[in-house]
Structure formats: C-alpha cells, structure tokens
Design a protein around this motif. Structure first.
Motif, PDB file in Angstrom:
ATOM      1  N   PRO A  48      22.037 115.855  37.490  1.00 21.18           N
ATOM      2  CA  PRO A  48      22.642 114.805  37.181  1.00 21.18           C
ATOM      3  C   PRO A  48      22.616 114.165  35.869  1.00 21.18           C
ATOM      4  O   PRO A  48      23.421 113.394  35.481  1.00 21.18           O
ATOM      5  CB  PRO A  48      22.336 113.954  38.332  1.00 21.18           C
ATOM      6  N   GLN A  49      21.393 114.311  35.377  1.00 15.62           N
ATOM      7  CA  GLN A  49      21.140 113.699  34.113  1.00 15.62           C
ATOM      8  C   GLN A  49      21.870 114.343  32.852  1.00 15.62           C
ATOM      9  O   GLN A  49      21.741 113.791  31.758  1.00 15.62           O
ATOM     10  CB  GLN A  49      19.625 113.772  33.760  1.00 15.62           C
ATOM     11  N   ARG A  50      22.087 115.719  33.073  1.00 20.49           N
ATOM     12  CA  ARG A  50      22.784 116.404  31.886  1.00 20.49           C
ATOM     13  C   ARG A  50      24.041 115.914  31.681  1.00 20.49           C
ATOM     14  O   ARG A  50      24.996 115.617  32.562  1.00 20.49           O
ATOM     15  CB  ARG A  50      22.852 117.779  32.417  1.00 20.49           C
ATOM     16  N   GLN A  51      24.353 116.027  30.387  1.00 22.39           N
ATOM     17  CA  GLN A  51      25.718 115.886  29.852  1.00 22.39           C
ATOM     18  C   GLN A  51      26.661 116.720  30.496  1.00 22.39           C
ATOM     19  O   GLN A  51      26.326 117.924  30.548  1.00 22.39           O
ATOM     20  CB  GLN A  51      25.823 115.703  28.375  1.00 22.39           C
ATOM     21  N   VAL A  52      27.994 116.340  30.803  1.00 16.29           N
ATOM     22  CA  VAL A  52      28.987 117.284  31.375  1.00 16.29           C
ATOM     23  C   VAL A  52      29.870 117.911  30.390  1.00 16.29           C
ATOM     24  O   VAL A  52      30.184 119.010  30.726  1.00 16.29           O
ATOM     25  CB  VAL A  52      29.844 116.787  32.304  1.00 16.29           C
ATOM     26  N   LEU A  53      29.920 117.493  29.074  1.00 16.91           N
ATOM     27  CA  LEU A  53      30.584 118.059  28.108  1.00 16.91           C
ATOM     28  C   LEU A  53      30.057 117.886  26.878  1.00 16.91           C
ATOM     29  O   LEU A  53      29.277 117.073  26.506  1.00 16.91           O
ATOM     30  CB  LEU A  53      32.105 117.620  28.007  1.00 16.91           C
ATOM     31  N   GLN A  54      29.933 118.975  26.026  1.00 17.75           N
ATOM     32  CA  GLN A  54      29.402 119.142  24.846  1.00 17.75           C
ATOM     33  C   GLN A  54      30.142 118.284  23.893  1.00 17.75           C
ATOM     34  O   GLN A  54      29.739 117.543  23.032  1.00 17.75           O
ATOM     35  CB  GLN A  54      28.839 120.570  24.128  1.00 17.75           C
ATOM     36  N   THR A  55      31.528 118.507  23.871  1.00 16.59           N
ATOM     37  CA  THR A  55      32.401 118.030  22.875  1.00 16.59           C
ATOM     38  C   THR A  55      33.696 117.692  23.524  1.00 16.59           C
ATOM     39  O   THR A  55      34.028 118.688  24.330  1.00 16.59           O
ATOM     40  CB  THR A  55      32.545 118.986  21.775  1.00 16.59           C
ATOM     41  N   ALA A  56      34.341 116.594  23.201  1.00 19.00           N
ATOM     42  CA  ALA A  56      35.643 116.207  23.667  1.00 19.00           C
ATOM     43  C   ALA A  56      36.540 115.815  22.481  1.00 19.00           C
ATOM     44  O   ALA A  56      35.918 115.171  21.657  1.00 19.00           O
ATOM     45  CB  ALA A  56      35.623 115.139  24.540  1.00 19.00           C
ATOM     46  N   VAL A  57      37.667 116.406  22.508  1.00 18.57           N
ATOM     47  CA  VAL A  57      38.689 116.151  21.279  1.00 18.57           C
ATOM     48  C   VAL A  57      39.931 115.368  22.064  1.00 18.57           C
ATOM     49  O   VAL A  57      40.479 116.340  22.695  1.00 18.57           O
ATOM     50  CB  VAL A  57      38.973 117.105  20.315  1.00 18.57           C
ATOM     51  N   ALA A  58      40.270 114.323  21.586  1.00 21.21           N
ATOM     52  CA  ALA A  58      41.768 113.846  21.901  1.00 21.21           C
ATOM     53  C   ALA A  58      42.624 113.849  20.836  1.00 21.21           C
ATOM     54  O   ALA A  58      42.524 113.285  19.712  1.00 21.21           O
ATOM     55  CB  ALA A  58      41.211 112.401  22.447  1.00 21.21           C
ATOM     56  N   LEU A  59      43.699 114.693  21.372  1.00 18.64           N
ATOM     57  CA  LEU A  59      44.802 114.732  20.240  1.00 18.64           C
ATOM     58  C   LEU A  59      45.961 114.089  20.711  1.00 18.64           C
ATOM     59  O   LEU A  59      46.465 114.195  21.712  1.00 18.64           O
ATOM     60  CB  LEU A  59      44.768 116.441  20.090  1.00 18.64           C
ATOM     61  N   ASP A  60      46.644 113.411  19.668  1.00 22.25           N
ATOM     62  CA  ASP A  60      47.735 112.492  20.049  1.00 22.25           C
ATOM     63  C   ASP A  60      48.752 112.190  18.883  1.00 22.25           C
ATOM     64  O   ASP A  60      47.878 111.831  17.845  1.00 22.25           O
ATOM     65  CB  ASP A  60      47.461 111.228  20.801  1.00 22.25           C
ATOM     66  N   TRP A  61      49.920 112.214  18.958  1.00 21.16           N
ATOM     67  CA  TRP A  61      50.859 111.968  17.784  1.00 21.16           C
ATOM     68  C   TRP A  61      50.400 110.444  17.351  1.00 21.16           C
ATOM     69  O   TRP A  61      50.674 110.237  16.140  1.00 21.16           O
ATOM     70  CB  TRP A  61      52.124 112.209  18.188  1.00 21.16           C
ATOM     71  N   VAL A  62      50.396 109.625  18.259  1.00 18.88           N
ATOM     72  CA  VAL A  62      50.090 108.102  17.996  1.00 18.88           C
ATOM     73  C   VAL A  62      48.412 107.934  18.244  1.00 18.88           C
ATOM     74  O   VAL A  62      48.245 106.640  18.835  1.00 18.88           O
ATOM     75  CB  VAL A  62      51.059 107.104  18.676  1.00 18.88           C
ATOM     76  N   GLU A  63      47.934 108.669  17.660  1.00 14.65           N
ATOM     77  CA  GLU A  63      46.239 108.457  17.893  1.00 14.65           C
ATOM     78  C   GLU A  63      45.746 107.137  17.496  1.00 14.65           C
ATOM     79  O   GLU A  63      44.890 106.525  18.133  1.00 14.65           O
ATOM     80  CB  GLU A  63      45.627 109.547  17.263  1.00 14.65           C
TER      81      GLU A  63
END
Length: 192
Positions: free
Chosen positions: A25-40
């Motif tokens: 439970p202490q481990r990060q669940v994702l190494q990298t997340a990238v949110a892509l949006d036209w109106v970022e």
C-alpha cells in the motif's frame, strides 16, 4: 486525452490503489501521468491542486500538456504536428489512454488523430473510452477496422487494436438510446 479536470486519472489512481492495498500500500501506483487537453491552461485551476494531492504519494511524476485531437499527430509531410508534439512524445511511452466524452464533443474530427495514435503506441497499450452514447464509439470501431486508409502513417499493418464493450452497447437491441443509464464504455488493447 481530453483530461479536463482529471476525473479519469483520479479514478484510475483510486482503482489501482485499491487493487494494491494487500500487496504494497505504500508504493506509488503510477510512475508517470500525463494529462492532455486542448484547453489545458484553463484547467490549471483544478490540475495544480490535484497534482499536489497525487504527487508524490500516488504518482511519481505528473504533468499536463496541450493536445488537440482535431489535428493529426504527424502531418502529411511526415513532420510532427506542432500543436500535438506532447501527445506524440507520450504516445510511445504510455501504457494506458483514458478518453471520456471527447469523441462526441469533437464529432468526427478525431479520426486521423486516433488512427495515427493506434499505429504509434506500443503493443499492450490500453485504451479506455467512455462516451454519453455509443455512436462515436461505433464509428471508432469501424475506423480501427480499416487498413491502409488515408489516416495511416505508412502502408504497414501495425494498428491491430482489439476492443471489448464494457457495457451493453455491443447490441443495438439491448439498450434504447433514450433509456440509457450511464455511458457507453469500450476497452481497447494494441496487440501488435
């Protein structure tokens, strides 16, 4: 893609966290997340606080970039489309792509982008699509089944993506559009 305020990302993190509770439970669940949006830029009022909540406890690295699915990833002359450079960069690195209500919002102006994306991603990459109705997802299935069309980057057939309906949209007799409860949901996986 079309991340908006990060609802899908937050849902994925919560799901993965729940699945890993028993193992580590202490481990990060994702190494990298990238949110892509036209109106970022417009979503930064939500994404900045969300980034602070999710990193570094749940996600090691979290960034947001501009992306416009109404433009290709690669232009006709083979060069990267300027507005989608970030999407092109991450296309070959990401393992899962979350897309909600974006195809319907852009009604048919997304085919070239997703055709190229299907070709560029690595085998095993997952696609989660949720739309208010199934008509754009039906169009996506038809587009993905075509080979060597004008949307392809070259004439090799390396766009095999298999799909599985996660709701009742696979049968038109199963759900009347007016009586629909919840979105049409489609899962895809690049196989080669």
């Amino acid at each position: 893609i079309g991340s908006g305020p990060g609802n899908d990302l937050t849902g994925l993190v919560a799901y993965l966290r729940q699945q890993r509770q028993n193992s580590n439970p202490q481990r990060q669940v994702l190494q990298t997340a990238v949110a892509l949006d036209w109106v970022e830029d417009e979503w930064q009022c939500v994404m900045k606080p969300l980034r602070k909540i999710l990193t570094p406890h749940f996600i090691k690295s979290f960034t947001s970039q501009s992306c416009d699915i109404t433009h290709p990833l690669i232009t006709g002359d083979g060069s990267p489309c300027t507005i989608n450079c970030a999407a092109l960069e991450y296309a070959v690195l990401c393992d899962i792509f979350l897309v909600s209500y974006l195809l319907t919002e852009n009604r048919g102006n997304w085919e070239v982008f997703f055709s190229q994306l299907f070709q560029l991603v690595k085998p095993g990459s997952l696609f989660y699509f949720a739309e208010p109705t199934s008509w754009q997802l039906q169009k996506l299935l038809k587009m993905a089944s075509l080979r060597n069309n004008d949307n392809m980057l070259d004439d090799t057939d390396n766009t095999s993506v298999i799909f599985l309906w996660l709701d009742s949209s696979f049968g038109t007799n199963l759900q009347e559009i007016d009586g629909r409860l919840g979105p049409a949901v489609l899962l895809g996986m690049k196989t080669k």
